[in-house]
Design a protein around this motif. Structure first.
Motif, PDB file in Angstrom:
ATOM      1  N   ASP A   1      17.591  38.492  94.585  1.00 48.01           N
ATOM      2  CA  ASP A   1      18.192  39.800  94.308  1.00 48.01           C
ATOM      3  C   ASP A   1      18.076  40.818  95.435  1.00 48.01           C
ATOM      4  OD1 ASP A   1      15.445  40.289  93.960  1.00 48.01           O
ATOM      5  OD2 ASP A   1      15.790  41.714  92.326  1.00 48.01           O
ATOM      6  N   LYS A   2      17.208  40.562  96.421  1.00 45.20           N
ATOM      7  CA  LYS A   2      17.103  41.496  97.549  1.00 45.20           C
ATOM      8  C   LYS A   2      16.585  40.778  98.780  1.00 45.20           C
ATOM      9  CE  LYS A   2      14.240  43.928  94.957  1.00 45.20           C
ATOM     10  NZ  LYS A   2      13.172  44.463  94.219  1.00 45.20           N
ATOM     11  N   ALA A   3      16.761  41.436  99.908  1.00 42.46           N
ATOM     12  CA  ALA A   3      16.336  40.865 101.193  1.00 42.46           C
ATOM     13  C   ALA A   3      14.813  40.907 101.287  1.00 42.46           C
ATOM     14  CB  ALA A   3      16.954  41.641 102.347  1.00 42.46           C
ATOM     15  N   PHE A   4      14.234  39.979 102.036  1.00 40.92           N
ATOM     16  CA  PHE A   4      12.788  39.949 102.227  1.00 40.92           C
ATOM     17  C   PHE A   4      12.465  39.706 103.699  1.00 40.92           C
ATOM     18  CE2 PHE A   4      14.491  36.275 100.042  1.00 40.92           C
ATOM     19  CZ  PHE A   4      14.216  35.214 100.890  1.00 40.92           C
ATOM     20  N   SER A   5      13.312  40.316 104.565  1.00 41.28           N
ATOM     21  CA  SER A   5      13.034  40.332 105.999  1.00 41.28           C
ATOM     22  C   SER A   5      12.570  41.745 106.343  1.00 41.28           C
ATOM     23  CB  SER A   5      14.284  39.961 106.796  1.00 41.28           C
ATOM     24  OG  SER A   5      15.327  40.864 106.508  1.00 41.28           O
ATOM     25  N   ASN A   6      11.830  41.889 107.435  1.00 38.63           N
ATOM     26  CA  ASN A   6      11.303  43.189 107.852  1.00 38.63           C
ATOM     27  C   ASN A   6      10.595  43.890 106.684  1.00 38.63           C
ATOM     28  OD1 ASN A   6      10.720  45.301 109.580  1.00 38.63           O
ATOM     29  ND2 ASN A   6      12.639  46.354 109.144  1.00 38.63           N
ATOM     30  N   VAL A   7       9.616  43.209 106.122  1.00 38.39           N
ATOM     31  CA  VAL A   7       8.901  43.709 104.949  1.00 38.39           C
ATOM     32  C   VAL A   7       8.022  44.904 105.329  1.00 38.39           C
ATOM     33  CG1 VAL A   7       7.189  43.099 103.189  1.00 38.39           C
ATOM     34  CG2 VAL A   7       8.931  41.443 103.865  1.00 38.39           C
ATOM     35  N   THR A   8       8.185  46.004 104.600  1.00 40.83           N
ATOM     36  CA  THR A   8       7.397  47.216 104.860  1.00 40.83           C
ATOM     37  C   THR A   8       6.762  47.774 103.588  1.00 40.83           C
ATOM     38  OG1 THR A   8       9.362  48.591 104.676  1.00 40.83           O
ATOM     39  CG2 THR A   8       8.748  47.857 106.907  1.00 40.83           C
ATOM     40  N   SER A   9       6.763  46.978 102.521  1.00 36.73           N
ATOM     41  CA  SER A   9       6.114  47.378 101.271  1.00 36.73           C
ATOM     42  C   SER A   9       5.936  46.130 100.412  1.00 36.73           C
ATOM     43  CB  SER A   9       6.958  48.417 100.522  1.00 36.73           C
ATOM     44  OG  SER A   9       8.190  47.848 100.121  1.00 36.73           O
ATOM     45  N   ASN A  10       5.145  46.252  99.360  1.00 38.98           N
ATOM     46  CA  ASN A  10       5.036  45.152  98.404  1.00 38.98           C
ATOM     47  C   ASN A  10       6.392  44.983  97.735  1.00 38.98           C
ATOM     48  OD1 ASN A  10       2.283  44.755  98.892  1.00 38.98           O
ATOM     49  ND2 ASN A  10       1.723  46.317  97.411  1.00 38.98           N
ATOM     50  N   LEU A  11       6.811  43.733  97.535  1.00 36.60           N
ATOM     51  CA  LEU A  11       8.133  43.459  96.953  1.00 36.60           C
ATOM     52  C   LEU A  11       8.036  42.439  95.829  1.00 36.60           C
ATOM     53  CD1 LEU A  11      10.302  42.908 100.184  1.00 36.60           C
ATOM     54  CD2 LEU A  11      10.306  44.922  98.705  1.00 36.60           C
ATOM     55  N   THR A  12       8.921  42.601  94.860  1.00 40.91           N
ATOM     56  CA  THR A  12       9.136  41.569  93.849  1.00 40.91           C
ATOM     57  C   THR A  12      10.583  41.128  93.991  1.00 40.91           C
ATOM     58  OG1 THR A  12       7.495  42.507  92.359  1.00 40.91           O
ATOM     59  CG2 THR A  12       9.132  41.029  91.384  1.00 40.91           C
ATOM     60  N   ILE A  13      10.780  39.849  94.255  1.00 39.00           N
ATOM     61  CA  ILE A  13      12.097  39.278  94.495  1.00 39.00           C
ATOM     62  C   ILE A  13      12.430  38.371  93.304  1.00 39.00           C
ATOM     63  CG2 ILE A  13      13.496  37.938  96.115  1.00 39.00           C
ATOM     64  CD1 ILE A  13      12.248  40.416  97.423  1.00 39.00           C
ATOM     65  N   THR A  14      13.584  38.592  92.696  1.00 39.17           N
ATOM     66  CA  THR A  14      13.951  37.851  91.490  1.00 39.17           C
ATOM     67  C   THR A  14      15.067  36.849  91.780  1.00 39.17           C
ATOM     68  OG1 THR A  14      13.358  39.778  90.158  1.00 39.17           O
ATOM     69  CG2 THR A  14      14.693  38.098  89.080  1.00 39.17           C
ATOM     70  N   ALA A  15      14.887  35.635  91.267  1.00 43.03           N
ATOM     71  CA  ALA A  15      15.904  34.586  91.398  1.00 43.03           C
ATOM     72  C   ALA A  15      17.160  35.008  90.631  1.00 43.03           C
ATOM     73  CB  ALA A  15      15.370  33.270  90.855  1.00 43.03           C
ATOM     74  N   GLN A  16      18.316  34.719  91.214  1.00 37.79           N
ATOM     75  CA  GLN A  16      19.597  35.028  90.589  1.00 37.79           C
ATOM     76  C   GLN A  16      20.326  33.723  90.289  1.00 37.79           C
ATOM     77  OE1 GLN A  16      20.637  38.560  90.150  1.00 37.79           O
ATOM     78  NE2 GLN A  16      18.415  38.377  90.327  1.00 37.79           N
ATOM     79  N   TYR A  17      21.028  33.696  89.174  1.00 33.66           N
ATOM     80  CA  TYR A  17      21.740  32.493  88.747  1.00 33.66           C
ATOM     81  C   TYR A  17      23.147  32.852  88.297  1.00 33.66           C
ATOM     82  CZ  TYR A  17      17.049  30.461  88.372  1.00 33.66           C
ATOM     83  OH  TYR A  17      15.779  30.004  88.623  1.00 33.66           O
TER      84      TYR A  17
END
Length: 186
Positions: free
Chosen positions: A144-160
C-alpha cells in the motif's frame, strides 16, 4: 622540578634559597586556577542520557557510549580538569550524538493485520519486502505504500485484487443449446 597541586598553578617559593647558611623551610606558593565551566558538558551528557539504544545502529550507539563514558569521567573530576579537557570531552560527545544513525521499524502486514515480517532499517535506507503473501481467491497486487528512503516507523499492508471467476459464457450457451434439443429427434 616544580611541585604540582590539583586545581592550582605553582607560582613560586615563599623565600629565596640561593645562599642557605642554616636550616630553612621553603614553602611552595600556588595560585588557584580559574574554575572551568561544565555547563556545555553537562548539557551534552543530559542529551545523551535521554536517548534510547534501540533507536540507533549498534555501531553508532557504541561510539556515543564511549564518548559518554569519557564525558562522565571528566565531569566527576569537578574543578580538577582544565577547560580544554572539558571542551574536548564536550566536542567528542556532541559529535558522537550528531553521528548517531537512527533505525526505524518497517512492519509488513497482511490484509487482516497479521504481521508478515518486521525489519529494522537505517534512516534513509530501503526496507526489503518479504516474499509475496497469498490469499485464497485473490492475487497479490503489491504493497500500500513505498518503503524506500525510510524516515519513520512504517506499517506496510499487502494489497490484493479478487481473482476473476471462470468464464462460463460458452459453457452456459452449450447447455442451453443442449437443453433445447428434443431427444426424440435423434
Amino acid at each position: 622540578a616544580q611541585p604540582s597541586r590539583d586545581g592550582y598553578t605553582f607560582s613560586g617559593w615563599d623565600k629565596t634559597f640561593t645562599s642557605v647558611t642554616s636550616n630553612l623551610t621553603v614553602t611552595a606558593q600556588y595560585t588557584e586556577n580559574a574554575k572551568a565551566s561544565y555547563v556545555a558538558l553537562n548539557a551534552a551528557i543530559a542529551q545523551a542520557d535521554a536517548l534510547t539504544e534501540t533507536d540507533y545502529t549498534a555501531t553508532t550507539w557504541s561510539a556515543m557510549q564511549t564518548a559518554l563514558t569519557t564525558a562522565n569521567s571528566v565531569d566527576k573530576n569537578l574543578y580538577v580538569e582544565s577547560q580544554s579537557t572539558i571542551d574536548v570531552a564536550t566536542t567528542a560527545l556532541t559529535s558522537a550524538i550528531n553521528a548517531l544513525v537512527k533505525v526505524y521499524t518497517v512492519t509488513f502486514v497482511d490484509y487482516n493485520g497479521t504481521t508478515i515480517q518486521s525489519v529494522k532499517v537505517e534512516s534513509g535506507q530501503s526496507a526489503t519486502a518479504p516474499a509475496q503473501p497469498s490469499r485464497d481467491g485473490y492475487t497479490f497486487s503489491g504493497w500500500d505504500k513505498a518503503f524506500s528512503n525510510v524516515t519513520s516507523n512504517l506499517t506496510i499492508t499487502a494489497q490484493y485484487t479478487a481473482k476473476g471467476g471462470a468464464d462460463y459464457t460458452a459453457l452456459n450457451a452449450a447447455i442451453s443449446q443442449a437443453d433445447a434439443l428434443i431427444e426424440t429427434n435423434y
